[in-house]
Write a protein that holds these residues in place. Structure first.
Motif, mmCIF file in Angstrom:
data_model
loop_
_atom_site.group_PDB
_atom_site.id
_atom_site.type_symbol
_atom_site.label_atom_id
_atom_site.label_comp_id
_atom_site.label_asym_id
_atom_site.label_seq_id
_atom_site.Cartn_x
_atom_site.Cartn_y
_atom_site.Cartn_z
ATOM 1 N N PHE A 243 9.439 -4.663 -1.237
ATOM 2 C CA PHE A 243 10.754 -4.905 -2.401
ATOM 3 C C PHE A 243 11.354 -6.216 -2.011
ATOM 4 C CE2 PHE A 243 10.065 -0.325 -1.733
ATOM 5 C CZ PHE A 243 10.394 0.272 -2.811
ATOM 6 N N LYS B 182 8.989 4.423 -2.843
ATOM 7 C CA LYS B 182 8.809 4.303 -1.416
ATOM 8 C C LYS B 182 7.678 5.095 -1.025
ATOM 9 C CE LYS B 182 13.157 2.797 0.469
ATOM 10 N NZ LYS B 182 14.573 3.489 1.132
ATOM 11 N N THR C 176 13.426 -9.895 1.420
ATOM 12 C CA THR C 176 12.320 -8.917 1.051
ATOM 13 C C THR C 176 12.227 -7.967 2.016
ATOM 14 O OG1 THR C 176 11.003 -10.714 0.114
ATOM 15 C CG2 THR C 176 9.542 -8.815 0.828
ATOM 16 N N THR C 177 12.022 -6.697 2.219
ATOM 17 C CA THR C 177 11.891 -5.764 3.020
ATOM 18 C C THR C 177 10.725 -6.098 3.887
ATOM 19 O OG1 THR C 177 10.416 -4.267 1.750
ATOM 20 C CG2 THR C 177 12.923 -3.780 1.594
ATOM 21 N N LEU D 241 14.363 4.028 -6.485
ATOM 22 C CA LEU D 241 13.836 3.475 -5.171
ATOM 23 C C LEU D 241 12.965 4.454 -4.233
ATOM 24 C CD1 LEU D 241 16.699 1.046 -4.316
ATOM 25 C CD2 LEU D 241 14.337 0.465 -5.221
ATOM 26 N N ASN D 242 13.621 5.458 -4.071
ATOM 27 C CA ASN D 242 13.098 6.540 -3.182
ATOM 28 C C ASN D 242 11.769 7.076 -3.622
ATOM 29 O OD1 ASN D 242 15.216 6.340 -1.186
ATOM 30 N ND2 ASN D 242 16.472 7.780 -2.166
ATOM 31 N N ASN E 83 20.289 0.597 0.595
ATOM 32 C CA ASN E 83 19.172 1.382 0.783
ATOM 33 C C ASN E 83 17.771 0.921 1.461
ATOM 34 O OD1 ASN E 83 16.523 2.764 -0.622
ATOM 35 N ND2 ASN E 83 18.205 4.313 -0.982
ATOM 36 N N LEU E 84 17.739 -0.338 1.058
ATOM 37 C CA LEU E 84 16.617 -1.154 1.410
ATOM 38 C C LEU E 84 16.714 -1.913 2.648
ATOM 39 C CD1 LEU E 84 15.261 -2.655 -1.820
ATOM 40 C CD2 LEU E 84 14.519 -0.713 -0.815
#
Length: 66
Positions: A26, A66, A20-21, A62-63, A12-13
């Motif tokens: 994240f 975001k 880290t994104t 998570l969504n 997902n990320l």
């Protein structure tokens, strides 16, 4: 179920464990224990614990973040 949740989070990320994104929001870490043996799989987001996770539940969390 923890492995499936972890892989779902990473997918997902778009990151791997320890990364880290790109936006810096994240970081994915895998830990041995969150002292939640009876309510796993679980994840910690800042100071909040999310227990009894499924892949779908983790994606929803998570969504929302975001």
């Amino acid at each position: 179920g923890a492995d499936a949740v972890l892989h779902g989070i990473m997918d997902n990320l778009g990151v791997k464990k320890g990364e880290t994104t790109k936006d810096g929001r994240f970081t994915v870490s895998e830990v041995e224990c969150l002292a939640s043996c009876g309510s796993g799989p679980c994840m910690q987001v800042n100071d909040d614990y999310h227990e009894h996770l499924t892949v779908e539940a983790a994606m929803k969390i998570l969504n929302a973040l975001k």
